[in-house]
Design an enzyme around this catalytic site. Structure first.
Site, PDB file in Angstrom:
ATOM      1  N   ASP A   1      -1.972   9.086   7.828  1.00 17.76           N
ATOM      2  CA  ASP A   1      -1.285   8.042   7.103  1.00 17.76           C
ATOM      3  C   ASP A   1       0.159   8.741   6.792  1.00 17.76           C
ATOM      4  O   ASP A   1       1.322   7.868   6.629  1.00 17.76           O
ATOM      5  CB  ASP A   1      -1.992   7.538   5.785  1.00 17.76           C
ATOM      6  CG  ASP A   1      -3.077   6.649   6.153  1.00 17.76           C
ATOM      7  OD1 ASP A   1      -3.897   7.113   6.644  1.00 17.76           O
ATOM      8  OD2 ASP A   1      -2.813   5.500   6.095  1.00 17.76           O
TER       9      ASP A   1
ATOM     10  N   ARG B   1       0.850  -1.114   0.046  1.00 21.03           N
ATOM     11  CA  ARG B   1       0.063  -0.021  -0.253  1.00 21.03           C
ATOM     12  C   ARG B   1       0.761   0.988   0.036  1.00 21.03           C
ATOM     13  O   ARG B   1       1.983   1.352   0.691  1.00 21.03           O
ATOM     14  CB  ARG B   1      -1.005   0.003   1.203  1.00 21.03           C
ATOM     15  CG  ARG B   1      -2.011  -0.869   1.155  1.00 21.03           C
ATOM     16  CD  ARG B   1      -3.074  -0.896   2.157  1.00 21.03           C
ATOM     17  NE  ARG B   1      -3.934   0.343   2.140  1.00 21.03           N
ATOM     18  CZ  ARG B   1      -4.950   0.852   2.662  1.00 21.03           C
ATOM     19  NH1 ARG B   1      -5.119   0.369   3.912  1.00 21.03           N
ATOM     20  NH2 ARG B   1      -5.930   1.691   2.307  1.00 21.03           N
TER      21      ARG B   1
END
Ligand code: MRU
Length: 360
Positions: free
Chosen positions: A249, A101
């Protein structure tokens, strides 16, 4: 191998841990929540890549912990005395897991910590290197738990009894090795009897707010109300929200912060209504090498998550064009403060963030 834990509360099991024999990482399969609490054992690099990719384990800090366990377990199984072969395998697993990811920098941060252990101990026997890698992966998980507690302690002074708190996505227990980042202050305040009212955005398209945050907070006895993402501004206009806590994130060096898609709308709305908007993130989420928002890679996911995933039949015209960016970036000037384990960082972010980054 899977184990069904449906009798257990979600808050009684760790989101991710190494099993007793250090042979597998055990995660709660988050794709099944809230209907079923099932443990999943991850052993091979493919197990980890797949679990991260399909969000069985998710949330920036938990992804980092998974990557650390993943690279340790992948090289642990290698039977070789050749340091060259060991390093080649390590590098291949590093690159493979790092590609699972793109947005959460905690993934690379954890893999880099593991690589540093290899680099600094390359002269040692391979068994010793494996033991050191195991220790580092466990340290990463333990430190994350401590960082969550510290973020909670720094969040508490921002809260008052009875306040309304808005959250987006899941930056809770299920996203970390501890009590979450955006939820840490909420959990600690509840221990003190603050009686907070927490509103969870459902978080389209993958519903982490509904399936995960509403689940773990209500399971802890916290007054939790679920709303659709597009209701947040109306709820704010009713005067029900006093503060926003969101996870993150990746924080760029200038303070721009990437988080789950929809966070940007929350921040814009919060500014309109004069509501403080805080990003809660461990220092492992700060990417000093990334200057600003345009350098943050944004994951694009499958169209089916938008058109059909939760429905019995597709809810969009066949072949309609779909965009599905999984994250957006909130510009630093909409952020009231960034709460890390080291305290609350406020503007000017460029200089204040660099001081806050933990040297490890
Ligand atoms: O796609 P996800 O579920 O991994 O997205 C998670 C988030 O956006 C969280 O807010 C972020 O990772 C912080 S978790 C402490």
């Amino acid at each position: 191998m899977q184990k069904n834990l449906s009798v257990l509360s979600v808050n009684e099991v760790k989101t991710i841990r190494l099993d007793d024999a250090n042979d597998a990482a055990v995660i709660i399969d988050q794709t099944l929540l809230p209907g079923e609490i099932r443990e999943l054992r991850l052993r091979t690099p493919e197990d980890f890549y797949d679990a991260i990719r399909r969000l069985a384990v998710r949330g920036a800090p938990a992804i980092g912990i998974a990557a650390a366990y993943g690279i340790y377990l992948s090289v642990k199984r290698l039977e070789t005395d050749s340091h060259d072969e060991f390093r080649r395998a390590f590098t291949a697993h590093y690159e493979y897991l790092n590609a699972s990811r793109p947005t959460a920098v905690n993934l690379k941060w954890a893999l880099d910590r593991m690589k540093k252990i290899l680099d600094e101990n390359a002269h040692r026997p391979i068994d010793e290197i494996k033991a050191l890698l195991m220790k580092e992966s466990v340290d990463i998980a333990r430190e994350d738990e401590e960082m969550c507690e510290a973020i909670g302690r720094h969040s508490i002074p921002l809260l008052r009894p009875g306040m309304g708190v808005l959250t987006h996505c899941n930056a809770g227990r299920l996203a970390t090795g501890g009590i979450g980042t955006a939820t840490a202050g909420i959990y600690l305040a509840e221990r003190e009897g603050y009686g907070l009212r927490v509103y969870c955005d459902e978080t389209r398209p993958l519903l982490q707010g509904a399936r995960l945050t509403a689940f773990e907070l209500s399971a802890s006895g916290i007054d939790t109300t679920l709303i659709c993402d597009n209701m947040a501004s109306y709820i704010m206009s009713e005067g029900l929200i006093d503060i926003v806590f969101a996870g993150c994130d990746r924080v760029a060096a200038n303070g721009d912060a990437a988080n789950k898609i929809g966070t940007l709308s929350v921040a814009v709305n919060a500014r309109h209504y004069g509501i403080p908007f805080y990003i809660c993130a461990p220092s492992s989420t700060i990417d000093s090498a990334c200057p600003a928002s345009n350098a943050i890679p944004i994951e694009e996911r499958a169209a089916s998550e938008v058109t059909s995933m939760w429905y019995e039949k597709p809810m969009a015209p066949e072949n309609i064009k779909v965009r599905n960016p999984a994250f957006d970036v909130t510009p630093a000037d909409l952020i009231t403060g960034i709460i890390t384990e080291n305290g609350i960082v406020r503007a000017p972010y460029e200089e204040n963030l660099s001081r806050s980054v933990k040297k490890k």
